[in-house]
Design a protein around this motif. Structure first.
Motif, mmCIF file in Angstrom:
data_model
loop_
_atom_site.group_PDB
_atom_site.id
_atom_site.type_symbol
_atom_site.label_atom_id
_atom_site.label_comp_id
_atom_site.label_asym_id
_atom_site.label_seq_id
_atom_site.Cartn_x
_atom_site.Cartn_y
_atom_site.Cartn_z
ATOM 1 N N PRO A 157 0.834 -1.212 0.000
ATOM 2 C CA PRO A 157 0.000 0.000 0.000
ATOM 3 C C PRO A 157 0.868 1.261 0.000
ATOM 4 C CG PRO A 157 -0.088 -1.097 2.135
ATOM 5 C CD PRO A 157 0.707 -1.982 1.232
ATOM 6 N N GLY A 158 0.456 2.211 -0.814
ATOM 7 C CA GLY A 158 1.190 3.472 -0.883
ATOM 8 C C GLY A 158 2.319 3.479 -1.895
ATOM 9 N N GLU A 159 2.658 2.334 -2.472
ATOM 10 C CA GLU A 159 3.721 2.290 -3.484
ATOM 11 C C GLU A 159 3.187 2.835 -4.807
ATOM 12 O OE1 GLU A 159 6.987 1.251 -3.721
ATOM 13 O OE2 GLU A 159 7.068 1.048 -1.550
ATOM 14 N N PRO A 160 3.983 3.616 -5.521
ATOM 15 C CA PRO A 160 3.524 4.116 -6.825
ATOM 16 C C PRO A 160 3.462 2.979 -7.842
ATOM 17 C CG PRO A 160 5.789 4.771 -6.440
ATOM 18 C CD PRO A 160 5.309 4.118 -5.167
ATOM 19 N N LEU A 161 2.473 3.032 -8.714
ATOM 20 C CA LEU A 161 2.288 1.992 -9.721
ATOM 21 C C LEU A 161 2.928 2.359 -11.057
ATOM 22 C CD1 LEU A 161 -1.439 1.066 -8.990
ATOM 23 C CD2 LEU A 161 0.616 -0.167 -8.287
ATOM 24 N N LYS A 162 3.614 3.483 -11.092
ATOM 25 C CA LYS A 162 4.219 3.937 -12.340
ATOM 26 C C LYS A 162 5.304 2.958 -12.793
ATOM 27 C CE LYS A 162 6.503 7.808 -14.512
ATOM 28 N NZ LYS A 162 7.116 9.100 -14.350
ATOM 29 N N GLY A 163 5.205 2.522 -14.039
ATOM 30 C CA GLY A 163 6.200 1.621 -14.621
ATOM 31 C C GLY A 163 5.934 0.154 -14.389
ATOM 32 N N THR A 164 4.981 -0.168 -13.526
ATOM 33 C CA THR A 164 4.731 -1.585 -13.236
ATOM 34 C C THR A 164 4.070 -2.301 -14.411
ATOM 35 O OG1 THR A 164 2.638 -1.035 -12.161
ATOM 36 C CG2 THR A 164 4.569 -1.241 -10.754
ATOM 37 N N THR A 165 3.214 -1.612 -15.152
ATOM 38 C CA THR A 165 2.545 -2.239 -16.298
ATOM 39 C C THR A 165 3.563 -2.613 -17.365
ATOM 40 O OG1 THR A 165 0.506 -1.018 -15.890
ATOM 41 C CG2 THR A 165 0.825 -1.891 -18.101
ATOM 42 N N TYR A 166 4.434 -1.692 -17.696
ATOM 43 C CA TYR A 166 5.460 -1.969 -18.710
ATOM 44 C C TYR A 166 6.364 -3.115 -18.261
ATOM 45 C CZ TYR A 166 9.406 -1.311 -21.836
ATOM 46 O OH TYR A 166 10.414 -1.524 -22.741
ATOM 47 N N TYR A 167 6.779 -3.096 -17.006
ATOM 48 C CA TYR A 167 7.659 -4.145 -16.494
ATOM 49 C C TYR A 167 6.959 -5.500 -16.536
ATOM 50 C CZ TYR A 167 11.292 -6.191 -13.558
ATOM 51 O OH TYR A 167 12.316 -6.962 -13.083
ATOM 52 N N THR A 168 5.682 -5.532 -16.160
ATOM 53 C CA THR A 168 4.921 -6.778 -16.160
ATOM 54 C C THR A 168 4.777 -7.328 -17.571
ATOM 55 O OG1 THR A 168 3.672 -6.037 -14.228
ATOM 56 C CG2 THR A 168 2.718 -7.822 -15.510
ATOM 57 N N ILE A 169 4.402 -6.478 -18.510
ATOM 58 C CA ILE A 169 4.147 -6.945 -19.877
ATOM 59 C C ILE A 169 5.437 -7.385 -20.565
ATOM 60 C CG2 ILE A 169 3.412 -6.172 -22.174
ATOM 61 C CD1 ILE A 169 1.172 -4.641 -20.759
ATOM 62 N N THR A 170 6.516 -6.624 -20.377
ATOM 63 C CA THR A 170 7.771 -7.040 -21.010
ATOM 64 C C THR A 170 8.282 -8.355 -20.431
ATOM 65 O OG1 THR A 170 9.025 -5.624 -19.498
ATOM 66 C CG2 THR A 170 8.516 -4.745 -21.678
ATOM 67 N N ARG A 171 8.067 -8.570 -19.149
ATOM 68 C CA ARG A 171 8.472 -9.840 -18.532
ATOM 69 C C ARG A 171 7.606 -10.982 -19.052
ATOM 70 N NH1 ARG A 171 12.765 -11.711 -15.374
ATOM 71 N NH2 ARG A 171 12.079 -13.448 -14.125
ATOM 72 N N ALA A 172 6.306 -10.742 -19.162
ATOM 73 C CA ALA A 172 5.392 -11.799 -19.592
ATOM 74 C C ALA A 172 5.554 -12.136 -21.068
ATOM 75 C CB ALA A 172 3.955 -11.369 -19.320
ATOM 76 N N MET A 173 6.027 -11.199 -21.890
ATOM 77 C CA MET A 173 6.175 -11.445 -23.325
ATOM 78 C C MET A 173 7.430 -12.246 -23.666
ATOM 79 S SD MET A 173 3.635 -10.326 -25.039
ATOM 80 C CE MET A 173 4.260 -10.206 -26.703
ATOM 81 N N GLN A 174 8.298 -12.465 -22.697
ATOM 82 C CA GLN A 174 9.509 -13.239 -22.952
ATOM 83 C C GLN A 174 9.245 -14.709 -22.662
ATOM 84 O OE1 GLN A 174 12.318 -11.476 -20.325
ATOM 85 N NE2 GLN A 174 12.521 -9.614 -21.534
#
Length: 196
Positions: A157-174
Motif C-alpha cells: 500500500p502506498g507504493e507508486p504503480l508507475k512503470g509496473t505495467t510496462y515491467y509486467t508486460i515485457t516480462r510476460a512477453m519473454q
C-alpha cells in the motif's frame, strides 16, 4: 686555549654540507618501501591509452557482476529497473503462472508450415490460428495487468504503480527460459505474503 675554535654551524649550513657530501639529503628507502612506491606508480595510469584500458577493465568487472546477479537474483548488483521488492514480486508473480506466450513459438512454427503448404485452406487455417493466438495473448496480458496492479495495491500500500505495467508486460512477453533476471519460482508455486 691555544686551540682553534670551530665556527658554529647552522642547520642550513648542515643541510648544505650533507647535500654536497651524500647528495640527496634523505635516507635511502628500504627495499619494501621502494617496491610499494613502484607498485603505486604502476597503478596510476599515465597515458590516455592506460586510462582507457583501466576504464574498460572496470566496465568488464561491473558487467560480470551484473550478469551473475541476473542469474542468481542478487539484488545488490541488479540494474536499477529490476531492484526493489515490488519488482521482485512482479517477477515472481509473472513467473509463477503459465501464460499463452509460452506456446507462441510452437504455434508460429505450425502457422508457417501451414502458410507454406500451398493449400489455400491450410493457409487460411494458419492465418486464423495466428490471429486467434494473438487475440488470446492480448486478453491474457490485459488480465495479467489488472491482477498484478490489484496485488501490488494489496501487498504494497502506498507504493507508486508507475512503470509496473510496462515491467509486467515485457516480462510476460519473454519466453520463460529467456527471462532476465532468471526465474526464481516454479509454475504454480505459492508466493510469500511479504517481500520487504
Amino acid at each position: 686555549m691555544f686551540r682553534r675554535s670551530k665556527p658554529e654551524t647552522t642547520t642550513a649550513d648542515a643541510a648544505a654540507v650533507t647535500a654536497r657530501e651524500g647528495g640527496k639529503g634523505r635516507p635511502t628507502p628500504t627495499r619494501r618501501e621502494a617496491e610499494a612506491a613502484a607498485k603505486a606508480r604502476a597503478k596510476v595510469p599515465r597515458t590516455r591509452k592506460e586510462i582507457a584500458q583501466q576504464q574498460r577493465q572496470a566496465k568488464i568487472e561491473s558487467s560480470q557482476k551484473v550478469r551473475s546477479a541476473m542469474k542468481t537474483g542478487d539484488e545488490r548488483y541488479l540494474m536499477p529497473r529490476d531492484k526493489g521488492p515490488v519488482r521482485r514480486f512482479i517477477r515472481d508473480y509473472v513467473d509463477s503462472r503459465f501464460s499463452i506466450v509460452e506456446l507462441m513459438i510452437p504455434l508460429l512454427i505450425v502457422t508457417m508450415v501451414l502458410g507454406y503448404s500451398g493449400n489455400p485452406d491450410l493457409r487460411s487455417m494458419g492465418n486464423t490460428l495466428l490471429l486467434g493466438t494473438l487475440l488470446l495473448v492480448g486478453v491474457d496480458l490485459v488480465l495479467l495487468r489488472r491482477r498484478v496492479r490489484k496485488e501490488i495495491a494489496r501487498r504494497f500500500p502506498g507504493e507508486p504503480l508507475k512503470g509496473t505495467t510496462y515491467y509486467t508486460i515485457t516480462r510476460a512477453m519473454q519466453m520463460r527460459f529467456m527471462r532476465m533476471p532468471k526465474t526464481q519460482v516454479k509454475i504454480g508455486q505459492e508466493l510469500p505474503e511479504h517481500y520487504r
